[in-house]
Design a protein around this motif. Sequence first.
Motif, mmCIF file in Angstrom:
data_model
loop_
_atom_site.group_PDB
_atom_site.id
_atom_site.type_symbol
_atom_site.label_atom_id
_atom_site.label_comp_id
_atom_site.label_asym_id
_atom_site.label_seq_id
_atom_site.Cartn_x
_atom_site.Cartn_y
_atom_site.Cartn_z
ATOM 1 N N LYS A 92 -11.694 36.559 -52.931
ATOM 2 C CA LYS A 92 -11.762 37.034 -54.269
ATOM 3 C C LYS A 92 -12.327 38.061 -54.403
ATOM 4 O O LYS A 92 -11.166 38.568 -55.915
ATOM 5 C CB LYS A 92 -12.257 35.498 -54.272
ATOM 6 N N LYS A 144 -6.687 38.435 -61.400
ATOM 7 C CA LYS A 144 -6.829 37.168 -61.515
ATOM 8 C C LYS A 144 -5.523 36.633 -61.545
ATOM 9 O O LYS A 144 -5.043 35.143 -60.997
ATOM 10 C CB LYS A 144 -7.453 37.333 -63.085
ATOM 11 N N SER A 145 -4.296 36.864 -62.193
ATOM 12 C CA SER A 145 -3.280 36.383 -61.566
ATOM 13 C C SER A 145 -3.260 36.442 -59.863
ATOM 14 O O SER A 145 -2.539 34.909 -59.894
ATOM 15 C CB SER A 145 -2.469 36.899 -62.758
ATOM 16 N N THR A 160 -4.433 35.499 -57.599
ATOM 17 C CA THR A 160 -5.490 34.788 -57.354
ATOM 18 C C THR A 160 -5.125 33.174 -57.565
ATOM 19 O O THR A 160 -4.867 32.409 -57.077
ATOM 20 C CB THR A 160 -7.055 34.817 -57.545
ATOM 21 N N THR A 161 -4.831 32.982 -59.355
ATOM 22 C CA THR A 161 -4.191 32.008 -59.492
ATOM 23 C C THR A 161 -2.889 31.601 -59.093
ATOM 24 O O THR A 161 -2.653 30.134 -58.357
ATOM 25 C CB THR A 161 -4.269 32.377 -60.555
ATOM 26 N N GLU A 204 -4.177 30.374 -55.142
ATOM 27 C CA GLU A 204 -4.089 28.771 -55.394
ATOM 28 C C GLU A 204 -3.411 28.212 -55.788
ATOM 29 O O GLU A 204 -3.691 26.917 -54.953
ATOM 30 C CB GLU A 204 -5.741 28.809 -55.639
ATOM 31 N N GLU A 205 -2.468 28.121 -56.890
ATOM 32 C CA GLU A 205 -1.937 27.569 -57.070
ATOM 33 C C GLU A 205 -0.479 26.956 -56.135
ATOM 34 O O GLU A 205 -0.145 25.943 -55.561
ATOM 35 C CB GLU A 205 -0.953 28.202 -57.997
#
Length: 282
Positions: free
Chosen positions: A184, A259-260, A262-263, A266-267
């Motif tokens: 992260k 952040k984008s 990581t998102t 995760e998706e």
Amino acid sequence: MYFVCFFLKDNCREDGRGCEDYRHMEIETNVVSNTSGSARVRLANTDILVGVKAELGAPAPEKPDKGRLEFFVDCSANATPEFEGRGGEELATEISGMLNRAYDCPACLDLQKLCVIPNQQCWVLYIDILLLECGGNLFDAASIAVKAALYNTKIPTVTVSRDEGIMELEISDDPYDVQKIEVKLAPCIVTLSKIGHSHVVDASQKEESCCLARLMMGVTQNGTITALKKEGSGSLDPTSVEDMIEVGTGKRVGEALNKSLTTALEEEERQGTKSKTLGFLR
């Protein structure tokens, strides 16, 4: 160069983007079967493949209780005619050196979790980066692909036992008995290119040809700057550099990019087998 600079005055680039906008990006993980983790990133015409192999080895003498990262970059001769022969060696060295600097920060990865036996055995992550196609902004794209591949990396669980004073290691062959790396806070590289009096991110090849100087920053999701490097023959005003780093483009774009990413990762992980694969190297 005049036309490129003219557009930038109004925060508008030749392809319609603003100065802080990235081009369309495609990310896919788990694309190479014989690796511990892998990812492929396509940023406009820039195409990069990363594979991670986890192997047991000796820890570094100065860090006896931590694992190691080893970066290797290969510039495919098919990416651009400039890479034929040994033409890509200098660029490969620059990219691997910048990644080493960006990840040489205790806050990025908990390398202690990769230590098996202090002073004796640790996991060494060999990170191979292959440049398949060059369409500008190679450093940023490589760092994004590396972070995605590390997110996808699965390391077998190791059991350490002692028999008559001898340490024995047993590596689990259960594909589900693995540990993942917490990435992260792993950094992404953000390259700010100076064109005229403006600074842009994710420069295209045409914009890079107009660039007088550029500043590369390793930035984590919480805004920590892990590395800085200036390139180019042009000068950067100290006030401009401070704005680029601390209060301006660099940290803001770096935080948003991490952040984008990581998102998205995760998706993709949540979707599992339901996610649509691009079939790259399958």
